[in-house]
Design an enzyme around this catalytic site. Structure first.
Site, PDB file in Angstrom:
ATOM      1  N   ASN A 183       0.857  -1.194   0.000  1.00 38.63           N
ATOM      2  CA  ASN A 183       0.000   0.000   0.000  1.00 38.63           C
ATOM      3  C   ASN A 183       0.893   1.245   0.000  1.00 38.63           C
ATOM      4  OD1 ASN A 183      -1.434   2.272   1.065  1.00 38.63           O
ATOM      5  ND2 ASN A 183      -3.082   0.906   1.664  1.00 38.63           N
TER       6      ASN A 183
ATOM      7  N   THR B 118      -8.334   3.478   8.519  1.00 39.93           N
ATOM      8  CA  THR B 118      -9.535   2.637   8.487  1.00 39.93           C
ATOM      9  C   THR B 118      -9.604   1.846   9.795  1.00 39.93           C
ATOM     10  OG1 THR B 118      -9.124   2.491   6.125  1.00 39.93           O
ATOM     11  CG2 THR B 118     -10.812   1.039   7.020  1.00 39.93           C
TER      12      THR B 118
ATOM     13  N   GLU C 165     -11.095  -9.535   2.938  1.00 44.04           N
ATOM     14  CA  GLU C 165      -9.838  -9.156   3.590  1.00 44.04           C
ATOM     15  C   GLU C 165     -10.162  -8.919   5.056  1.00 44.04           C
ATOM     16  OE1 GLU C 165      -7.238  -6.457   1.597  1.00 44.04           O
ATOM     17  OE2 GLU C 165      -6.407  -5.691   3.484  1.00 44.04           O
TER      18      GLU C 165
ATOM     19  N   HIS D  90       0.947   6.273   1.832  1.00 47.85           N
ATOM     20  CA  HIS D  90       1.645   7.258   2.664  1.00 47.85           C
ATOM     21  C   HIS D  90       2.846   7.899   1.978  1.00 47.85           C
ATOM     22  CE1 HIS D  90      -1.334   6.742   5.561  1.00 47.85           C
ATOM     23  NE2 HIS D  90      -1.091   5.456   5.709  1.00 47.85           N
TER      24      HIS D  90
ATOM     25  N   HIS E   7      -5.630   3.617  -1.638  1.00 45.70           N
ATOM     26  CA  HIS E   7      -6.965   3.981  -1.140  1.00 45.70           C
ATOM     27  C   HIS E   7      -7.281   5.407  -1.594  1.00 45.70           C
ATOM     28  CE1 HIS E   7      -9.718   4.299   2.687  1.00 45.70           C
ATOM     29  NE2 HIS E   7     -10.363   4.589   1.574  1.00 45.70           N
TER      30      HIS E   7
ATOM     31  N   ARG F 238      -9.414   8.129  -1.023  1.00 40.93           N
ATOM     32  CA  ARG F 238     -10.394   8.580  -0.024  1.00 40.93           C
ATOM     33  C   ARG F 238     -11.235   9.713  -0.569  1.00 40.93           C
ATOM     34  NH1 ARG F 238     -10.430   7.784   5.442  1.00 40.93           N
ATOM     35  NH2 ARG F 238      -9.077   6.108   6.156  1.00 40.93           N
TER      36      ARG F 238
ATOM     37  N   GLU G 146      -8.643   0.546  -3.135  1.00 38.29           N
ATOM     38  CA  GLU G 146      -9.509   0.565  -1.950  1.00 38.29           C
ATOM     39  C   GLU G 146     -10.433   1.757  -2.061  1.00 38.29           C
ATOM     40  OE1 GLU G 146      -7.105   0.728   1.510  1.00 38.29           O
ATOM     41  OE2 GLU G 146      -6.224  -1.223   1.153  1.00 38.29           O
TER      42      GLU G 146
ATOM     43  N   HIS H 175      -3.752  -4.564   7.729  1.00 40.92           N
ATOM     44  CA  HIS H 175      -3.887  -3.395   8.593  1.00 40.92           C
ATOM     45  C   HIS H 175      -2.969  -3.518   9.802  1.00 40.92           C
ATOM     46  CE1 HIS H 175      -5.313   0.192  10.590  1.00 40.92           C
ATOM     47  NE2 HIS H 175      -5.746   0.531   9.399  1.00 40.92           N
TER      48      HIS H 175
ATOM     49  N   ARG I 107      -6.987  12.771   0.876  1.00 37.13           N
ATOM     50  CA  ARG I 107      -5.911  13.235   1.768  1.00 37.13           C
ATOM     51  C   ARG I 107      -4.546  12.671   1.374  1.00 37.13           C
ATOM     52  NH1 ARG I 107      -7.460   9.984   7.259  1.00 37.13           N
ATOM     53  NH2 ARG I 107      -9.473  10.936   6.829  1.00 37.13           N
TER      54      ARG I 107
HETATM   55  N1  PXP Z   1      -5.886  -3.302   3.822  1.00 34.92           N
HETATM   56  C1  PXP Z   1      -6.844  -2.362   3.812  1.00 34.92           C
HETATM   57  C2  PXP Z   1      -8.192  -2.744   3.294  1.00 34.92           C
HETATM   58  C3  PXP Z   1      -6.573  -1.047   4.222  1.00 34.92           C
HETATM   59  O1  PXP Z   1      -7.547  -0.127   4.208  1.00 34.92           O
HETATM   60  C4  PXP Z   1      -5.258  -0.720   4.623  1.00 34.92           C
HETATM   61  C5  PXP Z   1      -4.911   0.689   4.996  1.00 34.92           C
HETATM   62  O2  PXP Z   1      -5.705   1.163   5.951  1.00 34.92           O
HETATM   63  C6  PXP Z   1      -4.298  -1.723   4.633  1.00 34.92           C
HETATM   64  C7  PXP Z   1      -4.632  -3.013   4.234  1.00 34.92           C
HETATM   65  C8  PXP Z   1      -2.882  -1.454   5.031  1.00 34.92           C
HETATM   66  O3  PXP Z   1      -2.806  -1.064   6.365  1.00 34.92           O
HETATM   67  P1  PXP Z   1      -1.437  -0.505   6.923  1.00 34.92           P
HETATM   68  O4  PXP Z   1      -1.151   0.750   6.186  1.00 34.92           O
HETATM   69  O5  PXP Z   1      -1.719  -0.302   8.364  1.00 34.92           O
HETATM   70  O6  PXP Z   1      -0.394  -1.561   6.672  1.00 34.92           O
END
Ligand code: PXP
Length: 248
Positions: A10, A104, A155, A13, A46, A48, A73, A198, A52
């Site tokens: 992901n 999330t 998931e 960030h 994601h 949003r 996402e 997550h 952001r």
């Molecule tokens: N999976 C989903 C569906 C998410 O929304 C997120 C980010 O919130 C992640 C995985 C990855 O989470 P993290 O950034 O905490 O590793």
């Protein structure tokens, strides 16, 4: 074909840092390219409602420029469905979204929002040919509803498990892992593909990766944080090595 869980990286960030100053740097698409070189098997982003981090143009570029499958996402809104149908990423993951949350915070309540989710799942699958995942708590009711809604993937939100680990609450983290294991068996038995994510870190990934039914882990925040210290490619390689060790 390897039965190791795939690693979806992901890259949200990277865009968070870019947006802190405006401009183009650092570029999340460049991070996605690097992730691919380091062995990531998918890219997750994601979009949003408040944009952001990832923006519309990032989605376009991720689809156009990156060879790995994009897992978009998104909240179950008309706006996001239109965007998904325009870009046609191979995969979409429906997530709950609250404007005021920092991240999330929990899984979708698929049971409560069944009537809102049903047309979204149907349109993404039928009009877009998109594989649809629902981000849910590892809970038997949520798994049953996800299956009834026609999702192909669930998931499981691993945030609660990770929080218990870091709070030193061993019994609670074990209980949460057991919930994830049971939900994975239940979901796979219903023909769902099982993913999780997550909050996962080097210290918490292995017990989740060890679950036999687990096919994909989506990890972002920790990898991007760790990239500051050891570089993104090394962070991804170490995460993949831990996933492999968990199955050894
Ligand atoms: N999976 C989903 C569906 C998410 O929304 C997120 C980010 O919130 C992640 C995985 C990855 O989470 P993290 O950034 O905490 O590793």
């Amino acid at each position: 074909m390897s039965d190791l869980p795939r690693l979806g990286v992901n890259i949200d960030h990277v865009a968070t840092i870019r947006n802190a100053r405006g401009g183009d740097h650092p570029d999340p698409v460049r991070a996605a390219r690097l992730a691919a070189e380091a062995g990531a098997e998918g890219i997750t982003a994601h979009l949003r409602e408040d944009r952001r981090h990832i923006g519309d143009n990032d989605i376009q570029r991720l689809v156009d420029e990156i060879d790995l499958p994009l897992n978009l996402e998104m909240a179950a809104t008309d706006e996001m469905v239109e965007i998904a149908l325009r870009h046609r990423p191979p995969h979409c993951c429906i997530v709950p979204e609250k404007r005021e949350e920092r991240t999330t915070e929990g899984g979708l309540d698929a049971a409560r929002h069944h009537n809102q989710l049903a047309p979204v799942v149907r349109r993404l699958r039928e009009e877009g040919g998109i594989r649809v995942s629902l981000f849910i708590e590892p809970d038997p009711v949520q798994v049953a509803v996800a299956s009834a809604l026609g999702a192909e993937v669930v998931e499981f939100h691993t945030g609660r498990y990770v929080e218990h680990v870091f709070a030193g609450e061993t019994k609670d983290s074990e209980a949460e892992l057991e919930r994830i294991r049971d939900a994975a068996t239940d979901g796979a038995g219903r023909g769902l593909e099982i993913h999780a994510g997550h909050g996962l870190t080097f210290d918490t990934v292995k017990p989740v990766a060890a679950i036999a039914e687990m096919r994909e882990l989506n990890i972002g925040h920790f990898l991007m944080g760790e990239a500051i210290f050891i570089g993104l490619e090394e962070a991804i390689r170490r995460m993949k090595a831990l996933i492999a060790e968990a199955r050894a």
